[in-house]
Scaffold this active site. Structure first.
Site, PDB file in Angstrom:
ATOM      1  N   GLU A 264       0.884  -1.162   0.000  1.00 12.83           N
ATOM      2  CA  GLU A 264       0.000   0.000   0.000  1.00 12.83           C
ATOM      3  C   GLU A 264       0.917   1.205   0.000  1.00 12.83           C
ATOM      4  O   GLU A 264       1.727   1.365   0.912  1.00 12.83           O
ATOM      5  CB  GLU A 264      -0.870  -0.070   1.258  1.00 12.83           C
ATOM      6  CG  GLU A 264      -2.053   0.832   1.195  1.00 12.83           C
ATOM      7  CD  GLU A 264      -2.065   1.763   2.366  1.00 12.83           C
ATOM      8  OE1 GLU A 264      -1.601   2.904   2.171  1.00 12.83           O
ATOM      9  OE2 GLU A 264      -2.512   1.353   3.445  1.00 12.83           O
ATOM     10  N   CYS A 301      -2.102   7.945   4.704  1.00 13.22           N
ATOM     11  CA  CYS A 301      -2.173   7.594   3.275  1.00 13.22           C
ATOM     12  C   CYS A 301      -3.444   8.153   2.657  1.00 13.22           C
ATOM     13  O   CYS A 301      -3.547   8.255   1.436  1.00 13.22           O
ATOM     14  CB  CYS A 301      -2.088   6.096   3.094  1.00 13.22           C
ATOM     15  SG  CYS A 301      -3.093   5.194   4.262  1.00 13.22           S
TER      16      CYS A 301
HETATM   17  P1  NAP Z   1       9.710   3.558   3.097  1.00 14.92           P
HETATM   18  O1  NAP Z   1      10.943   4.312   2.839  1.00 14.92           O
HETATM   19  O2  NAP Z   1       8.964   3.052   1.925  1.00 14.92           O
HETATM   20  O3  NAP Z   1      10.109   2.350   4.057  1.00 14.92           O
HETATM   21  C1  NAP Z   1       9.139   1.429   4.559  1.00 14.92           C
HETATM   22  C2  NAP Z   1       9.843   0.165   4.981  1.00 14.92           C
HETATM   23  O4  NAP Z   1      10.310  -0.522   3.824  1.00 14.92           O
HETATM   24  C3  NAP Z   1      11.067   0.402   5.841  1.00 14.92           C
HETATM   25  O5  NAP Z   1      11.106  -0.631   6.793  1.00 14.92           O
HETATM   26  C4  NAP Z   1      12.232   0.299   4.880  1.00 14.92           C
HETATM   27  O6  NAP Z   1      13.370  -0.249   5.503  1.00 14.92           O
HETATM   28  C5  NAP Z   1      11.720  -0.708   3.870  1.00 14.92           C
HETATM   29  N1  NAP Z   1      12.250  -0.464   2.535  1.00 14.92           N
HETATM   30  C6  NAP Z   1      12.058   0.653   1.786  1.00 14.92           C
HETATM   31  N2  NAP Z   1      12.663   0.508   0.603  1.00 14.92           N
HETATM   32  C7  NAP Z   1      13.240  -0.712   0.604  1.00 14.92           C
HETATM   33  C8  NAP Z   1      14.024  -1.435  -0.333  1.00 14.92           C
HETATM   34  N3  NAP Z   1      14.333  -0.910  -1.532  1.00 14.92           N
HETATM   35  N4  NAP Z   1      14.452  -2.655  -0.009  1.00 14.92           N
HETATM   36  C9  NAP Z   1      14.170  -3.175   1.208  1.00 14.92           C
HETATM   37  N5  NAP Z   1      13.444  -2.540   2.147  1.00 14.92           N
HETATM   38  C10 NAP Z   1      12.981  -1.334   1.846  1.00 14.92           C
HETATM   39  O7  NAP Z   1       8.683   4.395   3.934  1.00 14.92           O
HETATM   40  P2  NAP Z   1       8.807   5.141   5.335  1.00 14.92           P
HETATM   41  O8  NAP Z   1      10.128   4.898   5.959  1.00 14.92           O
HETATM   42  O9  NAP Z   1       7.642   4.688   6.084  1.00 14.92           O
HETATM   43  O10 NAP Z   1       8.620   6.656   5.008  1.00 14.92           O
HETATM   44  C11 NAP Z   1       9.323   7.311   3.985  1.00 14.92           C
HETATM   45  C12 NAP Z   1       8.359   7.963   3.042  1.00 14.92           C
HETATM   46  O11 NAP Z   1       7.383   7.034   2.570  1.00 14.92           O
HETATM   47  C13 NAP Z   1       7.522   9.075   3.637  1.00 14.92           C
HETATM   48  O12 NAP Z   1       8.171  10.295   3.706  1.00 14.92           O
HETATM   49  C14 NAP Z   1       6.356   9.095   2.680  1.00 14.92           C
HETATM   50  O13 NAP Z   1       6.669   9.814   1.530  1.00 14.92           O
HETATM   51  C15 NAP Z   1       6.149   7.675   2.296  1.00 14.92           C
HETATM   52  N6  NAP Z   1       5.055   7.020   3.028  1.00 14.92           N
HETATM   53  C16 NAP Z   1       3.828   6.963   2.459  1.00 14.92           C
HETATM   54  C17 NAP Z   1       2.788   6.341   3.123  1.00 14.92           C
HETATM   55  C18 NAP Z   1       1.441   6.257   2.507  1.00 14.92           C
HETATM   56  O14 NAP Z   1       0.587   5.642   3.108  1.00 14.92           O
HETATM   57  N7  NAP Z   1       1.200   6.812   1.370  1.00 14.92           N
HETATM   58  C19 NAP Z   1       2.975   5.779   4.378  1.00 14.92           C
HETATM   59  C20 NAP Z   1       4.236   5.848   4.961  1.00 14.92           C
HETATM   60  C21 NAP Z   1       5.259   6.462   4.253  1.00 14.92           C
HETATM   61  P3  NAP Z   1      14.498   0.627   6.186  1.00 14.92           P
HETATM   62  O15 NAP Z   1      13.882   1.880   6.705  1.00 14.92           O
HETATM   63  O16 NAP Z   1      15.010  -0.261   7.269  1.00 14.92           O
HETATM   64  O17 NAP Z   1      15.473   0.908   5.116  1.00 14.92           O
END
Ligand code: NAP
Length: 527
Positions: A264, A301
């Protein structure tokens, strides 16, 4: 209470050398506990235990599993204020939000326990044999849903309880009969670890097999990638960024045995403001939308990231009131410095796009990590030309798209990507006149909201929290509500199987008294 260790089956372990800490975003300092990122042998051990537990867990009765979920809910509540304190120190969110989210989390667990008690989630279906059928006899066919196997759940940064260790993904996967390995989110490692410990306590108390849940610490992509590549992992649940979700989806597709990734991801949740209602209710809707945009510092989200209306004096007045209401909101801390910085960058990048102008911005940077609300506006023509304007800015931000007329608005909507939700604000009479617009929106979303805002997701059977890509990687499934369990199940059909060898759900005597489809009719009767 917090020891920073991984939870591998029923044991606690810290064999890795890489460590990290969580951050208190309000105080802008590191919290005390040192977390040990899972080493590769710990990941392998967790997966191997999950694999061993898989067959035993799948065989547990639905009632036994329901007892397990109820026990998890009780154990989470027993953590009491200590959990709330750790949650607040790791997220900067207020205590009221922490308690509300804990309520949602335990209610989800109890909801899935009820679904298990009732049993029809296995969709038992029986077509009895017709040996005398001409020209060919019909065989006996019986079908039901069975668990996929071990599931990797990536904790979501913005829901440290409701979409992390014991959140909707884990609760639905455990209900389905799938062991879970949680890849904890580094921003709330303590909250995640406490909840996983509660799950382990509940597992022991209800005699569930070791390996039914493990919890891995990580603060980088390595642990998640290794987990996803392991051949024993059969599905993935994820909430987060489009980049993260897409990377995991691609990795899963490249495996020798590709597996489903239910991610999601991003959504701008467009809100369409129809002209008739704007004549009389623009003040009311400006207030409601201001609240929705800034709720939880916009870290949902379902945050309304794009507003579309017809440019006239009513919309101008709406914009002015919206600016006033937004400027009255006291900005709050965001979840983490990284998210706060990303928000600042995203908002600035939007401001730099051609044709955008500022409606309102809270410009004072009083404290670190504050999510300063902002509204920009742009003409529909500029909006259509520039896909960057269609992207999510995660935080208290929205872009008002000013359209010349309804055709202009419809053309703008037609360029939007898949969304979790869309909202339409209009009088009852005018809504009847916008069939084409409503169809366009329906084609792009998982939930269409009438005269309401998208924030606030009810957890129930009729909820659909999903939508076409990039809102999710599979628009057929929901991450919220009863049907979330369907992500972790697959159908198996038994042909001419002797009654005593069939799963209880499909046996002639219907010992579980399930509601089954027998020769096309729903019934609880025996055969
Ligand atoms: P994220 O960067 O997508 O990370 C979520 C989880 O997935 C973390 O545990 C991260 O691990 C892991 N991950 C991300 N990319 C990966 C990859 N290429 N390979 C392996 N694992 C991976 O999201 P976030 O940390 O929650 O927040 C960052 C940004 O995501 C926010 O600023 C926002 O823009 C977006 N976000 C959107 C929503 C929505 O519902 N639309 C919700 C939350 C976040 P690690 O952190 O351990 O690297």
């Amino acid at each position: 209470m917090l020891d920073g260790k991984n939870i591998i089956g029923f044991k606690r372990s810290k064999r890795g050398t890489h460590t990290f800490k969580t951050i208190n975003p309000i105080l802008n300092i590191e919290n005390e506990t040192i977390y040990y990122e899972a080493a590769s042998e710990e990941i392998q051990e967790a997966v191997s235990l999950a694999q061993q537990a898989s067959a035993i867990f799948a065989e547990t009765s639905y009632k036994h599993r329901a007892k397990f979920l109820m026990a998890i809910a009780d154990e989470i509540m027993a953590l009491d204020q200590s959990l709330i304190d750790v949650y607040c120190s790791e997220t900067g969110l207020p205590e009221g939000r922490a308690k509300g989210e804990r309520g949602r989390t335990v209610n989800q667990l109890r909801m899935f326990a009820q679904i298990l008690e009732e049993g029809s989630f296995v969709e038992a279906s029986i077509d009895t044999a017709q040996p005398d059928r001409e020209p060919v006899p019909k065989v006996d066919l019986r079908k039901m849903m069975l668990p996929l196997g071990p599931v990797a759940v990536f904790g979501a940064s913005n829901f440290p309880l409701a979409y992390s260790s014991a959140g909707g993904d884990t609760a639905s996967a455990l209900a389905a009969g799938c062991p879970v390995i949680v890849k904890g989110h580094p921003m709330h490692a303590g909250t995640g670890s406490m909840v996983s410990s509660a799950i382990i306590k509940a597992a022991k108390d209800t005699s569930m097999p070791e390996g039914v849940l493990s919890h891995l610490n990580s603060s980088g992509h390595e642990v998640g990638e290794a987990l996803l590549k392991d051949p024993f992992i059969k599905a993935v649940g994820f909430t987060g960024s489009i980049n993260g979700g897409r990377a995991l989806f691609d990795l899963a597709a490249q495996r020798k045995e590709p597996i489903p990734v239910f991610a999601e991801m991003g959504s701008v949740n467009p809100v369409v403001l129809l002209p008739e209602i704007m004549k009389t209710e623009n003040e009311k809707w400006a207030g409601t939308i201001a609240q929705s945009v800034t709720l939880g510092s916009g870290q949902f989200c379902t945050n309304p990231g794009i507003l579309l209306g017809i440019k006239n004096s009513d919309l101008d007045q709406f914009t002015e009131i919206l600016a006033t209401k937004i400027s009255e909101v006291v900005p709050a801390s965001m979840l983490h410095p990284a998210i706060a910085n990303k928000y600042d960058d995203g908002r600035s990048a939007m401001q730099e796009q051609q044709g955008t102008s500022l409606v309102v911005e809270f410009s004072e940077k009083t404290k670190p990590n504050i999510g300063r609300p902002a509204i920009l506006k742009v003409s529909a023509a500029e909006f259509r030309e520039n896909p960057k304007l269609h992207q999510e800015v995660f935080g208290p931000f929205s872009l008002l798209v000013e359209c010349q007329n309804i055709e202009d608005l419809e053309r703008s909507v037609s360029l939007l990507e898949g969304q979790l939700t869309a909202s339409v604000i209009g009088t009852t009479e005018e809504l009847r006149g916008y069939d084409y617009l409503l169809k366009q929106l329906e084609n792009r979303v998982g939930r269409l909201v009438f005269n309401g805002v998208p924030t606030g997701v009810e957890v129930c059977a009729s909820m659909h929290h999903g939508g076409p890509y990039p809102a999710t990687t599979d628009s057929r499934f929901t991450a919220v509500g009863d049907d979330a369990i369907k992500r972790w199940l697959r159908p198996v059909c038994y042909q001419n199987c002797p009654d005593e060898l069939l799963p209880a759900s499909l046996q002639n005597a219907n010992p579980l008294q399930l509601l089954r489809r027998v020769d096309g009719t729903l019934t609880r009767a025996k055969l």
